[in-house]
Design a protein around this motif. Sequence first.
Motif, PDB file in Angstrom:
ATOM      1  N   PRO A  48       0.880  -1.254   0.064  1.00 18.94           N
ATOM      2  CA  PRO A  48       0.006  -0.077  -0.071  1.00 18.94           C
ATOM      3  C   PRO A  48       0.917   1.365  -0.112  1.00 18.94           C
ATOM      4  O   PRO A  48       1.879   1.293   0.775  1.00 18.94           O
ATOM      5  CB  PRO A  48      -0.825  -0.129   1.383  1.00 18.94           C
ATOM      6  CG  PRO A  48      -0.806  -1.512   1.725  1.00 18.94           C
ATOM      7  CD  PRO A  48       0.660  -1.865   1.115  1.00 18.94           C
ATOM      8  N   ALA A  50      -0.448   4.012   1.169  1.00 12.74           N
ATOM      9  CA  ALA A  50      -0.839   4.680   2.264  1.00 12.74           C
ATOM     10  C   ALA A  50      -2.052   3.638   2.989  1.00 12.74           C
ATOM     11  O   ALA A  50      -2.663   3.083   2.172  1.00 12.74           O
ATOM     12  CB  ALA A  50      -1.470   6.102   2.094  1.00 12.74           C
ATOM     13  N   GLU A  51      -1.996   3.763   4.254  1.00 10.93           N
ATOM     14  CA  GLU A  51      -3.074   2.597   4.963  1.00 10.93           C
ATOM     15  C   GLU A  51      -3.462   3.468   6.397  1.00 10.93           C
ATOM     16  O   GLU A  51      -2.641   4.196   6.838  1.00 10.93           O
ATOM     17  CB  GLU A  51      -2.319   1.498   4.917  1.00 10.93           C
ATOM     18  CG  GLU A  51      -1.317   1.159   5.696  1.00 10.93           C
ATOM     19  CD  GLU A  51      -0.583  -0.111   5.822  1.00 10.93           C
ATOM     20  OE1 GLU A  51      -1.244  -0.942   5.742  1.00 10.93           O
ATOM     21  OE2 GLU A  51       0.637  -0.082   5.826  1.00 10.93           O
ATOM     22  N   TYR A  52      -4.642   3.016   6.648  1.00  8.34           N
ATOM     23  CA  TYR A  52      -5.306   3.461   7.865  1.00  8.34           C
ATOM     24  C   TYR A  52      -5.990   2.342   8.551  1.00  8.34           C
ATOM     25  O   TYR A  52      -6.646   1.739   7.522  1.00  8.34           O
ATOM     26  CB  TYR A  52      -5.870   4.760   7.679  1.00  8.34           C
ATOM     27  CG  TYR A  52      -6.847   5.223   9.122  1.00  8.34           C
ATOM     28  CD1 TYR A  52      -5.859   5.875   9.940  1.00  8.34           C
ATOM     29  CD2 TYR A  52      -8.152   4.746   9.388  1.00  8.34           C
ATOM     30  CE1 TYR A  52      -6.555   6.203  11.351  1.00  8.34           C
ATOM     31  CE2 TYR A  52      -8.578   5.051  10.574  1.00  8.34           C
ATOM     32  CZ  TYR A  52      -7.983   5.857  11.559  1.00  8.34           C
ATOM     33  OH  TYR A  52      -8.361   6.003  12.601  1.00  8.34           O
ATOM     34  N   SER A  53      -5.829   2.052   9.546  1.00  9.63           N
ATOM     35  CA  SER A  53      -6.794   1.078  10.372  1.00  9.63           C
ATOM     36  C   SER A  53      -7.021   1.078  11.787  1.00  9.63           C
ATOM     37  O   SER A  53      -6.077   1.668  12.698  1.00  9.63           O
ATOM     38  CB  SER A  53      -5.739  -0.355  10.210  1.00  9.63           C
ATOM     39  OG  SER A  53      -6.705  -1.310  10.795  1.00  9.63           O
ATOM     40  N   ALA A  66     -10.701  -0.385   7.870  1.00 13.47           N
ATOM     41  CA  ALA A  66      -9.210  -0.055   7.317  1.00 13.47           C
ATOM     42  C   ALA A  66      -9.363   0.238   5.926  1.00 13.47           C
ATOM     43  O   ALA A  66     -10.418  -0.076   5.208  1.00 13.47           O
ATOM     44  CB  ALA A  66      -8.438  -1.570   7.197  1.00 13.47           C
ATOM     45  N   GLU A  68      -6.848   1.096   2.537  1.00 16.63           N
ATOM     46  CA  GLU A  68      -5.654   1.201   1.972  1.00 16.63           C
ATOM     47  C   GLU A  68      -5.801   1.922   0.419  1.00 16.63           C
ATOM     48  O   GLU A  68      -6.522   1.772  -0.225  1.00 16.63           O
ATOM     49  CB  GLU A  68      -5.259  -0.250   1.828  1.00 16.63           C
ATOM     50  CG  GLU A  68      -4.935  -0.817   3.546  1.00 16.63           C
ATOM     51  CD  GLU A  68      -4.572  -2.421   3.135  1.00 16.63           C
ATOM     52  OE1 GLU A  68      -3.821  -2.806   4.035  1.00 16.63           O
ATOM     53  OE2 GLU A  68      -5.193  -3.035   2.011  1.00 16.63           O
ATOM     54  N   TYR A  70      -3.280   2.081  -3.200  1.00 13.46           N
ATOM     55  CA  TYR A  70      -2.685   1.032  -3.992  1.00 13.46           C
ATOM     56  C   TYR A  70      -2.099   1.937  -5.312  1.00 13.46           C
ATOM     57  O   TYR A  70      -3.368   2.296  -5.948  1.00 13.46           O
ATOM     58  CB  TYR A  70      -2.956  -0.177  -4.192  1.00 13.46           C
ATOM     59  CG  TYR A  70      -3.180  -1.314  -3.041  1.00 13.46           C
ATOM     60  CD1 TYR A  70      -2.009  -1.947  -2.751  1.00 13.46           C
ATOM     61  CD2 TYR A  70      -4.279  -1.294  -2.223  1.00 13.46           C
ATOM     62  CE1 TYR A  70      -2.013  -2.745  -1.617  1.00 13.46           C
ATOM     63  CE2 TYR A  70      -4.061  -1.995  -1.068  1.00 13.46           C
ATOM     64  CZ  TYR A  70      -3.236  -2.727  -0.835  1.00 13.46           C
ATOM     65  OH  TYR A  70      -3.060  -3.454   0.427  1.00 13.46           O
ATOM     66  N   TYR A  78      -5.121   5.891  -8.214  1.00 14.12           N
ATOM     67  CA  TYR A  78      -4.817   4.900  -6.962  1.00 14.12           C
ATOM     68  C   TYR A  78      -6.241   3.981  -6.690  1.00 14.12           C
ATOM     69  O   TYR A  78      -7.306   4.580  -6.968  1.00 14.12           O
ATOM     70  CB  TYR A  78      -4.454   5.532  -5.605  1.00 14.12           C
ATOM     71  CG  TYR A  78      -3.256   6.197  -5.900  1.00 14.12           C
ATOM     72  CD1 TYR A  78      -2.185   5.565  -5.197  1.00 14.12           C
ATOM     73  CD2 TYR A  78      -3.065   7.568  -6.326  1.00 14.12           C
ATOM     74  CE1 TYR A  78      -0.903   5.996  -5.256  1.00 14.12           C
ATOM     75  CE2 TYR A  78      -1.714   8.195  -6.397  1.00 14.12           C
ATOM     76  CZ  TYR A  78      -0.573   7.341  -5.614  1.00 14.12           C
ATOM     77  OH  TYR A  78       0.600   7.949  -5.720  1.00 14.12           O
ATOM     78  N   VAL A  80      -8.614   2.130  -4.188  1.00 18.37           N
ATOM     79  CA  VAL A  80      -8.793   2.375  -2.648  1.00 18.37           C
ATOM     80  C   VAL A  80      -9.384   1.005  -2.160  1.00 18.37           C
ATOM     81  O   VAL A  80     -10.603   0.683  -2.823  1.00 18.37           O
ATOM     82  CB  VAL A  80      -9.707   3.395  -2.316  1.00 18.37           C
ATOM     83  CG1 VAL A  80     -10.104   3.599  -0.959  1.00 18.37           C
ATOM     84  CG2 VAL A  80      -9.355   4.669  -2.977  1.00 18.37           C
ATOM     85  N   ARG A  81      -8.901   0.446  -1.164  1.00 16.35           N
ATOM     86  CA  ARG A  81      -9.487  -0.963  -0.651  1.00 16.35           C
ATOM     87  C   ARG A  81      -9.994  -0.560   0.724  1.00 16.35           C
ATOM     88  O   ARG A  81      -9.195  -0.188   1.450  1.00 16.35           O
ATOM     89  CB  ARG A  81      -8.453  -2.127  -0.744  1.00 16.35           C
ATOM     90  CG  ARG A  81      -8.128  -2.426  -2.222  1.00 16.35           C
ATOM     91  CD  ARG A  81      -7.372  -3.760  -2.220  1.00 16.35           C
ATOM     92  NE  ARG A  81      -7.134  -3.951  -3.600  1.00 16.35           N
ATOM     93  CZ  ARG A  81      -5.942  -4.698  -3.889  1.00 16.35           C
ATOM     94  NH1 ARG A  81      -5.174  -5.253  -2.886  1.00 16.35           N
ATOM     95  NH2 ARG A  81      -5.765  -4.851  -5.172  1.00 16.35           N
ATOM     96  N   SER A  90     -14.171  -1.658  -3.030  1.00 14.46           N
ATOM     97  CA  SER A  90     -12.893  -0.978  -3.723  1.00 14.46           C
ATOM     98  C   SER A  90     -13.500  -0.002  -4.496  1.00 14.46           C
ATOM     99  O   SER A  90     -14.585   0.200  -4.882  1.00 14.46           O
ATOM    100  CB  SER A  90     -12.308  -1.960  -4.778  1.00 14.46           C
ATOM    101  OG  SER A  90     -11.601  -3.002  -4.318  1.00 14.46           O
TER     102      SER A  90
END
Length: 158
Positions: A48, A50-53, A66, A68, A70, A78, A80-81, A90
């Motif tokens: 990723p 960038a990510e946040y959880s 969460a 992320e 990619y 990008y 987004v998941r 997504s």
Amino acid sequence: MKRISFLLLVAAVACNQPAENNDGSKDSTAVVSYDTIPEIRTTVKTAPAAEYSEPIKDELNDWKFAVELYETKRTFHYTVRIQAKEARVSDSVNIPNFGIAPKVEIHKGKEPQTCIIGFLDKKGQFMEYRQVSFKNDRLRINTLRTYSVAAYKTKVSQ
């Protein structure tokens, strides 16, 4: 051969002369564009960008919220998941081309299970773009701000 070279030189000089206005002043135009960054990436990272959880409180399950980002082949695009409990979704975001390589970040939102997707501008300032939230078992993606970049011509009087 000399005659052809001379004619080409005269044509090149004539085409680069500023146009003359009715009042005798001369105008020229300058084109401003941000095409210094290639539109296609040479390598796409699988990790990723960038990510946040954060965990979702539940007595029986180990759930999380969460988000992320990619990279894709397209430099400013990008994937987004998003995961919220067992739901997985997504989406995609397009970062504007400001003439610098894109740097995406995800910041914690003001409320639980909320985060802000954004990017850094030329000065390194975080620019909010989209908000992702999960509240009352509903997942929402809202656009907070829109950004655009355009190529334009400026008139320069001489």
